[in-house]
Design an enzyme around this catalytic site. Structure first.
Site, PDB file in Angstrom:
ATOM      1  N   TRP B  11       0.821  -1.199   0.000  1.00 19.86           N
ATOM      2  CA  TRP B  11       0.000   0.000   0.000  1.00 19.86           C
ATOM      3  C   TRP B  11       0.860   1.256   0.000  1.00 19.86           C
ATOM      4  CZ3 TRP B  11      -3.687   1.840  -2.194  1.00 19.86           C
ATOM      5  CH2 TRP B  11      -4.680   2.696  -1.681  1.00 19.86           C
ATOM      6  N   HIS B  31      11.830   0.654   6.615  1.00 20.59           N
ATOM      7  CA  HIS B  31      12.733   0.417   7.745  1.00 20.59           C
ATOM      8  C   HIS B  31      13.902  -0.489   7.365  1.00 20.59           C
ATOM      9  CE1 HIS B  31      10.547  -3.357   7.883  1.00 20.59           C
ATOM     10  NE2 HIS B  31      11.463  -3.815   8.703  1.00 20.59           N
ATOM     11  N   GLY B 130     -10.616   3.027   2.546  1.00 22.58           N
ATOM     12  CA  GLY B 130     -11.634   2.627   1.577  1.00 22.58           C
ATOM     13  C   GLY B 130     -11.329   1.267   0.980  1.00 22.58           C
ATOM     14  N   ALA B 134      -4.169  -2.573  -3.181  1.00 16.38           N
ATOM     15  CA  ALA B 134      -2.994  -1.823  -3.648  1.00 16.38           C
ATOM     16  C   ALA B 134      -2.649  -2.099  -5.118  1.00 16.38           C
ATOM     17  CB  ALA B 134      -1.803  -2.132  -2.742  1.00 16.38           C
ATOM     18  N   LYS B 185     -13.869  -4.625   9.524  1.00 11.90           N
ATOM     19  CA  LYS B 185     -14.184  -5.464   8.359  1.00 11.90           C
ATOM     20  C   LYS B 185     -13.140  -6.563   8.172  1.00 11.90           C
ATOM     21  CE  LYS B 185     -10.972  -3.734   5.533  1.00 11.90           C
ATOM     22  NZ  LYS B 185      -9.901  -4.411   4.812  1.00 11.90           N
ATOM     23  N   ASP B 238     -15.804  -1.332   1.899  1.00 17.05           N
ATOM     24  CA  ASP B 238     -14.617  -2.119   2.202  1.00 17.05           C
ATOM     25  C   ASP B 238     -15.006  -3.522   2.684  1.00 17.05           C
ATOM     26  OD1 ASP B 238     -11.918  -2.512   2.335  1.00 17.05           O
ATOM     27  OD2 ASP B 238     -11.553  -1.146   3.998  1.00 17.05           O
ATOM     28  N   SER B 248      -8.333 -10.639  -1.010  1.00 24.58           N
ATOM     29  CA  SER B 248      -8.226 -10.241   0.390  1.00 24.58           C
ATOM     30  C   SER B 248      -7.375 -11.214   1.205  1.00 24.58           C
ATOM     31  CB  SER B 248      -9.627 -10.158   1.005  1.00 24.58           C
ATOM     32  OG  SER B 248      -9.539 -10.194   2.403  1.00 24.58           O
ATOM     33  N   ASN B 250      -7.104 -11.262   4.480  1.00 25.60           N
ATOM     34  CA  ASN B 250      -7.826 -11.728   5.670  1.00 25.60           C
ATOM     35  C   ASN B 250      -8.812 -12.833   5.320  1.00 25.60           C
ATOM     36  OD1 ASN B 250      -6.936  -9.864   7.968  1.00 25.60           O
ATOM     37  ND2 ASN B 250      -7.326  -8.459   6.285  1.00 25.60           N
ATOM     38  N   GLU B 275      -4.293  -8.283   9.095  1.00 26.38           N
ATOM     39  CA  GLU B 275      -4.589  -7.358  10.194  1.00 26.38           C
ATOM     40  C   GLU B 275      -5.807  -7.791  11.010  1.00 26.38           C
ATOM     41  OE1 GLU B 275      -2.836  -5.039  11.407  1.00 26.38           O
ATOM     42  OE2 GLU B 275      -1.598  -4.088   9.880  1.00 26.38           O
TER      43      GLU B 275
END
Lengths: 326, 326
Positions: B11, B31, B130, B134, B185, B238, B248, B250, B275
């Site tokens: 993203w 990082h 939203g 990506a 979500k 979303d 997705s 998830n 997440e």
């Protein structure tokens, strides 16, 4: 209980099986005696519901009077454009009559249960609606739907005859909202299919679905429905699955339009009705009648009935939109 | 305008490209200097965004102070669990800081923008959220998102820097609702994936999504968000795409659980964070704190943290449900 299902398409056949699972005496009526004989001989509805066995205990009958004799429930599973004519033929029926068709009549703006109340005034009208692809119900995959009626008794009775361990039925008293949500989502599904046909992705479709549910609610409320109904199974539930699933006929119809096929060339090739096609016209009439801003419906109507190019429709849709969510 | 994107995942990289398309001076900070060097040499983020070219004009920088020097915007695209620590390192930043991470902190129940307000009090916090995969944004496919902030000026400025012909940005003042919709979500998407893994169909998923949006709204409103926000892009939009799309993470995580894999075996194999896994814990804490009935969140939590079997969770979910929609 004796139940008659009128209409031997995919959904009528699946519901006949579903009702038979509940131990009801089920008669399936179809207008075409040749097709009924094929189903009778093969114990399968090869055209609309392939590979699903139909037990001997589901009776097949092409005579409407005989099919309805002693029935307490009539399930109207005919295409929307045949609903009024079929209803006229059973005008004296006095049980509960359940519409499972999703559409809005041209010019009158009437929903299917409103037509039933006109044509079969002796019966109690109800509606069964939700995000239910027929093959999944016929395969006993977990599904949910709404039983709606102005009459609480009819809603509860409809819930009771259809409730199965694999088919959860909720009640709702807002019949109009349930029917408008179900009918209008087929119009939106065409727009979702156009996005697919144009090569857009999931992000575009998610944005479309989000704007669409507001548009459907706005139009439905103007017609007299309750806003919260559109957040339920027959609104949001049916809209999302119709827009995202590969199984949706209306989405597939829109995909072909998005890929450049012309509507008059597509229509004769469809094996079953894409109900969003006639509904787009009724929806456009309703939006005009109630002066409701319905940009997605307007653009689908223009693509279907005014030869508007899909890229132009989508571009105009985006540019008409506001810049704030709240 | 000089903009710094913190986090070189999918993203962060896609947004760096998107901002560069708008003519901004973009610096992408990550990082891991080794990975940044790879991106610099190949002009591609092979791990997170394969096959998308990154122009020379997107600067890569592994030193945080140098990356932020003279920047007016900082876009926080680090994983949620790294957000507070990263924010602490830029404590003196005084421009607009935009969170694009979707999560809720354990124990505190804070959203990402609330953490930013604590750790970077000199900055103006905003959120961009939203239904935006990506790779689709990176391929310039039509997408839409919400720019939210308590400060109208910050919301409008965020809208302005991100708005592209292919990326439509709406504003919303209900930051909390936008962030809770986005975070919750991901928990629901795990449940949708479990349905897929168990072999359920689109009908089941449509029913789940319908019940889920009510549950998310109920919990969000108890936390202080506005109900209508959950009908917007960051709620409904979303949620639907995350539950239905093959893309997705998830949902895919839930699908593996539904197929019988154990959570501790799946977690180390994920290339990017799901997440919904940490968020399920925070969501369960919030539902308990505000005494909100949240059956889907409760069952996802039980599957993830208490080894509850997916079939048992789904069965309990269905049986806890009421029988009326209205």
């Amino acid at each position: 209980m004796k139940v008659t299902v009128l209409g031997a398409g995919a959904w009528g056949t699946a519901l006949a099986l579903e009702l038979r699972d509940g131990g009801h005496e089920v008669t399936l009526w179809g207008h075409d005696p040749i097709r009924l004989r094929e189903i009778h001989q093969s114990r399968m509805n090869a055209r609309y519901l392939p590979r699903i066995p139909i037990p001997e205990s589901v009776l097949l009958e092409s005579d409407l009077d005989r099919a309805l004799k002693n029935s307490e429930f009539a399930v109207m599973a005919v295409p929307t454009k045949a609903l009024r004519a079929t209803a006229k033929r059973i005008a004296g029926f006095s049980g509960i009559i359940v519409s499972v068709a999703k559409g809005i009549e041209h010019d009158t703006g009437l929903t299917m249960s409103q037509i039933l109340r006109q044509e079969v005034p002796t019966a109690h009208a109800a509606v069964l609606s939700g995000p239910t692809f027929a093959p999944e119900v016929a395969r006993r995959m977990p599904s949910a739907a709404v039983a709606a009626s102005d009459s609480e008794a009819a809603a509860l009775a409809t819930q009771e005859i259809f409730h199965r361990p694999y088919f959860r039925i909720y009640t709702n008293r807002d019949v109009l909202g349930v029917e408008l949500g179900a009918a209008l989502k087929n119009v939106i599904a065409i727009a979702a299919g156009v996005c697919d046909g144009l090569g857009f992705g999931d992000n575009s479709k998610a944005a479309l679905v989000t704007r669409a549910i507001s548009e459907i609610r706005r139009l439905g409320v103007a017609c007299g429905a309750k806003p919260e109904t559109f957040a339920g199974l027959s609104g949001l539930g049916d809209l999302t699955v119709t827009c995202f699933s590969r199984q949706s006929r209306n989405r597939a119809f829109g995909e072909r339009i998005g890929k450049g096929e012309k509507v008059p060339d597509i229509l004769p090739t469809l094996s079953s009705v894409a109900e969003g096609y006639p509904t787009a016209k009724s929806a456009e009439q309703l939006a005009r009648k109630f002066a409701v801003d319905a940009p997605i419906i307007a653009e689908v109507y223009a693509m279907l009935y005014e030869q508007k190019a899909p890229v132009d429709a989508l571009r105009d849709l985006v540019s008409r939109d506001s810049k704030s969510e709240d």
